[in-house]
Write a protein that holds these residues in place. Structure first.
Motif, PDB file in Angstrom:
ATOM      1  N   UNK A  18       0.781  -1.063  -0.244  1.00 57.13           N
ATOM      2  CA  UNK A  18      -0.234   0.003   0.118  1.00 57.13           C
ATOM      3  C   UNK A  18       0.950   0.909  -0.334  1.00 57.13           C
ATOM      4  N   UNK A  19       2.009   1.179   1.393  1.00 54.08           N
ATOM      5  CA  UNK A  19       2.572   2.515   1.228  1.00 54.08           C
ATOM      6  C   UNK A  19       4.223   2.418   0.760  1.00 54.08           C
ATOM      7  N   UNK A  20       4.187   1.369   0.389  1.00 55.74           N
ATOM      8  CA  UNK A  20       5.810   1.131   0.369  1.00 55.74           C
ATOM      9  C   UNK A  20       6.872   1.538   1.619  1.00 55.74           C
ATOM     10  N   UNK A  21       6.408   1.242   3.050  1.00 55.85           N
ATOM     11  CA  UNK A  21       6.782   1.420   4.111  1.00 55.85           C
ATOM     12  C   UNK A  21       7.176   0.089   4.818  1.00 55.85           C
ATOM     13  N   UNK A  72      15.679  -6.135  -8.284  1.00 56.97           N
ATOM     14  CA  UNK A  72      14.269  -6.361  -7.009  1.00 56.97           C
ATOM     15  C   UNK A  72      14.143  -4.420  -7.180  1.00 56.97           C
ATOM     16  N   UNK A  73      12.795  -4.202  -7.605  1.00 58.84           N
ATOM     17  CA  UNK A  73      12.171  -3.121  -6.914  1.00 58.84           C
ATOM     18  C   UNK A  73      10.599  -3.178  -5.861  1.00 58.84           C
ATOM     19  N   UNK A  74      10.468  -1.616  -5.442  1.00 54.24           N
ATOM     20  CA  UNK A  74       9.188  -2.250  -4.505  1.00 54.24           C
ATOM     21  C   UNK A  74       8.935  -0.898  -4.447  1.00 54.24           C
ATOM     22  N   UNK A  75       7.342  -0.940  -4.372  1.00 50.55           N
ATOM     23  CA  UNK A  75       6.489   0.310  -4.528  1.00 50.55           C
ATOM     24  C   UNK A  75       4.914   0.093  -3.707  1.00 50.55           C
ATOM     25  N   UNK A 112      15.779   2.304   1.943  1.00 46.53           N
ATOM     26  CA  UNK A 112      15.044   2.223   1.149  1.00 46.53           C
ATOM     27  C   UNK A 112      14.157   3.506   1.124  1.00 46.53           C
ATOM     28  N   UNK A 113      14.028   3.868   0.514  1.00 45.86           N
ATOM     29  CA  UNK A 113      13.177   5.187   0.090  1.00 45.86           C
ATOM     30  C   UNK A 113      11.361   4.630  -0.376  1.00 45.86           C
ATOM     31  N   UNK A 114      10.637   5.363   0.140  1.00 47.54           N
ATOM     32  CA  UNK A 114       9.598   4.910  -0.571  1.00 47.54           C
ATOM     33  C   UNK A 114       9.111   5.464  -2.127  1.00 47.54           C
ATOM     34  N   UNK A 115       8.805   4.789  -2.602  1.00 48.85           N
ATOM     35  CA  UNK A 115       8.316   4.347  -4.068  1.00 48.85           C
ATOM     36  C   UNK A 115       6.817   4.783  -4.532  1.00 48.85           C
ATOM     37  N   UNK A 116       6.237   4.435  -5.953  1.00 47.92           N
ATOM     38  CA  UNK A 116       5.169   4.728  -6.016  1.00 47.92           C
ATOM     39  C   UNK A 116       5.014   3.910  -7.264  1.00 47.92           C
TER      40      UNK A 116
END
Length: 163
Positions: free
Chosen positions: A18-21, A46-49, A78-82
């Motif tokens: 949901x928020x990538x945190x 690997x990527x996350x969002x 890590x830094x959140x992405x959308x």
């Protein structure tokens, strides 16, 4: 069985929550470490969002980071992405943490699945969101992520041209 790579000898995995945190960054950190341990980190990215952009650019939740750190992982990068629709084009496999995330990314498909479809204990189940709970929720998520990630790495070893 995983879908074939779009580029020979390379594979790209996206992890989405949901928020990538919390959930997807925990899975991201664990998967990158397991890929390095398996000697696949030079061929699998690997990527996350998150499906929502509320936390764009933020580090992961402090409880998620503390849980990873206590287990010997490094959560600091890590830094959140959308998530946006280009992720479908840019990744060989998009793995989501729950049914809402699956709906938000356009539903299931050949390259879009639930993360825990690969879980040897409870295939297809959702990864519960620990955000509003206590520390034990993050520890439970880490256990799910570790065993599912082990199964994912084993499947990646079977992808032609990656092992």
């Amino acid at each position: 069985m995983l879908p074939a790579p779009r580029t020979e000898g390379r594979y790209a995995v996206a992890l989405v929550c949901l928020g990538n945190i919390c959930r997807s960054p925990m899975a991201h950190v664990v998967l990158e470490q397991r890929l390095a341990d398996a000697g696949l980190d030079d061929r699998v990215t690997v990527a996350s969002s998150g499906t929502g952009g509320w936390h764009e650019g933020d580090p992961m939740d402090r409880r998620a980071a503390a849980t990873l750190d206590a287990a010997g992982y490094d959560p600091s990068r890590h830094r959140a992405r959308t998530f946006d629709s280009s992720w479908h084009r840019d990744h060989d496999l998009v793995l989501v943490m729950d049914e809402d995330n699956l709906r938000d990314v356009g539903g299931p498909g050949d390259r879009t699945r639930m993360f825990r479809d690969l879980d040897p204990v409870d295939p297809g189940a959702a990864v519960p969101d620990p955000y509003y709970g206590g520390d034990d929720g993050f520890e439970e998520v880490l256990r799910m992520v570790e065993r599912t990630t082990d199964a994912l790495v084993a499947e990646l070893h079977r992808v032609p041209g990656l092992s």
